[in-house]
Motif scaffolding. Structure first.
Motif, short mmCIF file in Angstrom:
data_model
loop_
_atom_site.label_atom_id
_atom_site.label_comp_id
_atom_site.label_asym_id
_atom_site.label_seq_id
_atom_site.Cartn_x
_atom_site.Cartn_y
_atom_site.Cartn_z
N LEU A 177 0.83 -0.99 -0.07
CA LEU A 177 -0.10 0.05 -0.06
C LEU A 177 1.01 1.24 -0.09
O LEU A 177 2.00 1.38 0.76
CB LEU A 177 -0.79 0.19 1.26
CG LEU A 177 -1.95 -0.93 1.60
CD1 LEU A 177 -2.83 -0.60 2.95
CD2 LEU A 177 -2.95 -1.10 0.45
N SER A 178 0.58 2.22 -0.98
CA SER A 178 1.36 3.37 -0.89
C SER A 178 0.22 4.50 -0.32
O SER A 178 -0.72 4.69 -0.92
CB SER A 178 1.80 3.98 -2.10
OG SER A 178 2.86 2.73 -2.61
N ILE A 179 0.61 5.20 0.91
CA ILE A 179 -0.28 6.10 1.38
C ILE A 179 0.08 7.50 1.38
O ILE A 179 1.43 7.77 1.52
CB ILE A 179 -0.35 5.55 2.85
CG1 ILE A 179 -0.74 4.22 2.85
CG2 ILE A 179 -1.47 6.75 3.46
CD1 ILE A 179 -0.36 3.60 4.45
N LEU A 180 -0.67 8.35 0.61
CA LEU A 180 -0.14 9.67 0.27
C LEU A 180 -1.17 10.60 0.89
O LEU A 180 -2.44 10.54 0.85
CB LEU A 180 -0.23 9.69 -1.13
CG LEU A 180 0.59 8.77 -1.98
CD1 LEU A 180 -0.39 7.72 -2.55
CD2 LEU A 180 1.02 9.49 -3.47
N PRO A 181 -0.93 11.74 1.53
CA PRO A 181 -1.69 12.57 2.02
C PRO A 181 -2.26 13.32 0.94
O PRO A 181 -1.71 13.78 -0.15
CB PRO A 181 -0.67 13.78 2.78
CG PRO A 181 0.60 13.11 3.04
CD PRO A 181 0.81 11.84 1.93
N ARG A 182 -3.53 13.64 1.20
CA ARG A 182 -4.46 14.46 0.13
C ARG A 182 -3.91 15.69 -0.41
O ARG A 182 -4.07 16.13 -1.30
CB ARG A 182 -6.07 14.45 0.74
CG ARG A 182 -6.39 12.97 0.92
CD ARG A 182 -7.92 13.35 1.14
NE ARG A 182 -8.85 11.94 0.99
CZ ARG A 182 -9.01 11.30 -0.07
NH1 ARG A 182 -8.74 11.82 -1.31
NH2 ARG A 182 -9.54 10.11 -0.11
N ASP A 183 -3.34 16.38 0.67
CA ASP A 183 -3.06 17.62 0.29
C ASP A 183 -1.61 17.98 0.17
O ASP A 183 -1.04 19.23 0.07
CB ASP A 183 -3.36 18.62 1.53
CG ASP A 183 -2.51 18.19 2.98
OD1 ASP A 183 -1.90 17.21 2.87
OD2 ASP A 183 -2.86 18.86 3.98
N TYR A 184 -0.87 17.09 -0.42
CA TYR A 184 0.46 17.10 -0.75
C TYR A 184 1.40 17.42 0.58
O TYR A 184 2.51 17.91 0.49
CB TYR A 184 0.92 17.82 -1.92
CG TYR A 184 0.33 16.98 -2.93
CD1 TYR A 184 1.20 16.23 -3.60
CD2 TYR A 184 -0.88 17.53 -3.40
CE1 TYR A 184 0.46 15.65 -5.03
CE2 TYR A 184 -1.63 16.68 -4.47
CZ TYR A 184 -0.73 15.85 -5.30
OH TYR A 184 -1.22 15.10 -6.33
N SER A 185 0.81 17.49 1.91
CA SER A 185 1.86 17.74 2.81
C SER A 185 2.71 16.64 3.16
O SER A 185 2.75 15.46 2.67
CB SER A 185 0.98 17.86 4.19
OG SER A 185 0.30 16.84 4.38
N ASP A 219 3.49 13.20 12.64
CA ASP A 219 1.93 13.15 12.90
C ASP A 219 1.13 12.42 11.89
O ASP A 219 -0.07 11.59 12.47
CB ASP A 219 1.39 14.34 13.22
CG ASP A 219 1.81 15.55 11.95
OD1 ASP A 219 2.77 15.05 11.22
OD2 ASP A 219 1.19 16.57 11.87
N ASN A 220 1.41 12.33 10.83
CA ASN A 220 0.77 11.45 9.85
C ASN A 220 0.99 10.02 10.12
O ASN A 220 -0.11 9.07 10.16
CB ASN A 220 1.18 11.85 8.41
CG ASN A 220 0.22 13.00 7.71
OD1 ASN A 220 -0.71 13.32 8.11
ND2 ASN A 220 0.91 13.65 6.92
N LEU A 221 2.19 9.91 10.43
CA LEU A 221 2.61 8.35 10.50
C LEU A 221 1.88 8.00 11.92
O LEU A 221 1.36 6.91 12.00
CB LEU A 221 4.18 8.21 10.91
CG LEU A 221 5.01 8.28 9.65
CD1 LEU A 221 6.41 8.35 9.88
CD2 LEU A 221 4.69 7.50 8.16
#
Ligand code: ASP
Ligand code: MG
Length: 426
Positions: free
Chosen positions: A316-324, A329-331
């Motif tokens: 799975l590649s997980i990408l922030p929606r807003d290119y942040s 904190d995301n992790l």
């Protein structure tokens, strides 16, 4: 006291149980009870997984197979058993009772799973204890749910060592249970919470059960009886020319199991390493063979590359929606979701804008994972992949194994190479 562990393949038929009983008998020592930890028979756990409420609608045939398979073995082993009312049927009735009351839902899946799947071990040990007793080996059946005490993290119960140790100490002090019996038979894989709910320790967790009991009972050693002659440098299913490793240091065994060496469950080694308890892996097919030993060694012997294959992987590649940035904190959010669903990450890698994880492709878990992640992230995935780990690699060895397949993800350290590739050549 010694601990033996027999897995599903070693008890998958009446003949297999007879063979297992012979191994047990030939290792009995006067005045020293042998603790025998047993898994569900054959592929019973896989079957029971399908009976968990909500997994499939068509459970009638599976339920019939479960009964037919066990009753056949039971009656072959103990011909005088009552046709209409016997210990196995009683357990099957209990299972039916559970199936009728459990609520099918995603939130309850892990709990339901443990309440249902645990019946595999309860049935196998019931048959085996009765068979050993009928063969003059005085055997006490014990309920592992009262010995291996865990928290309520269903499908991956965390052991409460203090309570488990106390339960084991009570057992040691119980002259009735230990003193008068040559063998104690108990279930691998399952445990219980203090409020009486059944838990499991994770698939293939019976090795871990043996290790928990060895630790808490202060056993001399553990022997895991397998269908391979010992700890091989690769799974013979995928690899034609395997080499048996005779001696494995504890740390190396932990690393190998962590990467997915299926010969031993990842959590098995730590408890016995802590107490310096040796663990032997021997063949139930050729029980006279020497096998392999995990213990206080400096290096593996003989020294050779080791290969571990994990199939049915999804990347799975997980990408922030807003290119942040994929930052801490995301992790933290991603790991929170993984931990809540109970997913183990086999390999991970991050870049500025994405975080990739390679996990087992279990749709029951992957679907809710993707659903949850989609609230905050974009998710891309590749499935039908293989994760290959090579310890003590050389470039030549890597090239041979990859065999021209495209490499989707690669990580290399001084001793270990890991690669994610399509399962079949393209
Ligand atoms: N019966 C369980 C399984 O198949 C536990 C074990 O065999 O170790 O996963
Ligand atoms: Mg098994």
């Amino acid at each position: 006291m010694k601990v033996f562990k027999f897995g599903g393949a070693s008890v998958n038929s009446a003949d297999a149980v007879r063979n297992m009983a012979q191994i047990v008998q030939s290792h009995l020592e006067p005045g020293k009870p042998l603790v025998v930890v047993v898994s569900a028979m054959g592929k019973t756990t896989n079957l029971l997984e399908k009976l968990v409420p909500g997994v499939t609608d068509d459970t009638h045939e599976l339920r019939r197979q479960l009964e037919e398979y066990h009753l056949k073995i039971y009656k072959e082993l103990i011909p005088c058993v009552d046709d209409a009312d016997n210990a196995v049927q009683e357990l099957l009735r209990k299972l039916d009772g559970r199936l009728a009351t459990l609520q099918p839902s995603n939130e309850q899946y892990n709990y339901n799973y443990d309440q249902v799947v645990s019946f595999g071990e309860l049935i196998s040990t019931t048959i085996i204890a009765e068979y050993l007793n009928s063969h003059g080996i005085s055997t006490q059946w014990l309920d592992a749910r009262q010995l291996v005490i865990t928290d309520n993290h269903y499908r991956e119960g965390h052991v409460d060592w203090t309570k488990t140790q106390a339960a084991c100490q009570r057992l040691v002090a119980d002259k009735e249970a230990l003193g008068c019996h040559q063998v104690i038979v108990t279930q691998g894989f399952i445990g219980g919470t203090t409020d009486g709910h059944t838990t499991t320790l994770g698939r293939e967790g019976s090795d871990y059960s043996a290790s928990i009991l060895a630790y808490c009972l202060g056993a001399e050693n553990i022997t895991i009886w397998k269908d391979v002659p010992g700890f091989l440098n690769a799974d013979p299913k995928y690899f034609p020319d395997t080499v048996k490793i005779n001696q494995i240091p504890y740390n190396e065994a932990i690393e190998l199991a962590y990467y997915g060496a299926s010969v031993i469950h990842p959590k098995t080694v730590k408890p016995i390493q802590n107490k310096g308890i040796p663990l032997y892996i021997r063949s139930f097919i050729t029980p006279q063979g020497e096998g392999s030993a995990i213990g206080n060694y400096h290096t593996i012997s003989p020294e050779t590359p080791l290969y571990i294959f994990k199939n049915n992987q999804i990347l799975l590649s997980i990408l922030p929606r807003d290119y942040s940035f994929i930052a801490e904190d995301n992790l933290q959010v991603i790991f929170g979701i993984l931990s809540k669903i109970g997913i183990r990450v086999n390999l991970m890698q991050n870049s500025a804008l994405s975080f990739s994880i390679c996990i087992d492709n279990n749709p029951q878990l992957v679907k809710p994972l993707i659903e949850s992640l989609k609230n905050m992230f974009r998710v891309r995935y590749n499935d039908n992949l293989q994760l290959i780990t090579i310890r003590y690699y050389t470039q030549e060895v890597i090239d041979r194994i990859v065999a021209g397949r495209p490499i989707l993800l690669e990580q290399r350290s001084r001793s270990t190479e890991q690669l994610v590739v399509p399962a079949t050549s393209v």
